[in-house]
Scaffold this active site. Structure first.
Site, PDB file in Angstrom:
ATOM      1  N   ASP A   8      29.185 -27.699  73.171  1.00  0.00           N
ATOM      2  CA  ASP A   8      27.916 -27.930  73.830  1.00  0.00           C
ATOM      3  C   ASP A   8      27.269 -29.146  73.159  1.00  0.00           C
ATOM      4  OD1 ASP A   8      25.440 -27.376  75.234  1.00  0.00           O
ATOM      5  OD2 ASP A   8      24.716 -26.595  73.316  1.00  0.00           O
ATOM      6  N   ASP A  10      23.377 -30.326  73.469  1.00  0.00           N
ATOM      7  CA  ASP A  10      22.010 -30.189  72.948  1.00  0.00           C
ATOM      8  C   ASP A  10      21.853 -28.883  72.161  1.00  0.00           C
ATOM      9  OD1 ASP A  10      21.648 -32.511  74.405  1.00  0.00           O
ATOM     10  OD2 ASP A  10      20.733 -31.490  76.113  1.00  0.00           O
TER      11      ASP A  10
HETATM   12 MG   LIG Z   1      22.721 -26.154  73.951  1.00  0.00          MG
END
Ligand SMILES: [Mg+2]
Ligand SMILES: [Zn+2]
Length: 190
Positions: A8, A10
């Site tokens: 992932d 962010d």
């Molecule tokens: Mg995230």
């Protein structure tokens, strides 16, 4: 076909600032470069998969998403680390921008982003790992039959306090550096 590590973006490799609307908001965590370089040295493909519904909501453009990834790449390169590919979902069913306002198969926890990467890069999703700070990242790991590691950065510590029925991570660790250590101990290289 090789196992890969799907990261992932962010809250996992860079700080979660909400909708990242300027490249000046990009901030890698202090351990991100070292952690990704360890995966590179272990010859594990590193693929970022990220929901960017801000595009559908009209908060940012695909061009900015792509520019963000170029800036991250430059910062990683300065530390001799490399992300092999980026895949993002710009959609959201309730988006304000018509062309992106749809139910898609690529928004995590769907597996569409992983499937595109697997086809482009000859990866084996079922032997792969997903690292993220939300339950939907762990949901993606389940969807591909791989293993999911929840990190406590970003919203991860909050998610840990609010378990989801039926969504069980294989590990919960403090950050990406710890996730990489866990993965290197558990990867199936056969
Ligand atoms: Mg995230
Ligand atoms: Zn999508």
């Amino acid at each position: 076909m090789k196992p890969a590590v799907f990261l992932d973006r962010d809250g996992t490799i860079i700080e979660d600032v909400g909708y990242l609307e300027s490249i000046h908001q990009i901030a890698l965590y202090p351990w991100t470069i070292d952690a990704i370089r360890m995966l590179n040295r272990a010859a594990l493909p590193v693929v970022v998969i990220t929901n960017q519904s801000g595009v559908a909501r009209g908060r940012l453009t695909e061009a900015l998403v792509q520019q963000t990834h170029r800036v991250v790449d430059e910062q990683l390169a300065a530390g001799d680390a490399r992300i092999d590919a980026y895949y993002y979902c710009p959609h959201h069913p309730e988006g304000a921008v018509a062309e992106y306002a749809c139910a898609c198969d690529c928004r995590k926890p769907g597996r569409g982003l992983v499937d595109r990467a697997a086809s482009d890069l000859a990866l084996d999703p079922s032997r792969s790992f997903v690292v993220g700070d939300r339950w939907l990242d762990i949901g993606t790991a389940h969807a591909i039959g791989g293993r999911g590691v929840l990190v406590r950065t970003g919203v991860g510590a909050d998610q840990e306090r609010e378990p989801r029925e039926g969504v069980r991570p294989d590990a919960i660790v403090d950050n990406l550096a710890a996730a990489v250590s866990w993965i290197l101990m558990h990867v199936d290289r056969a």
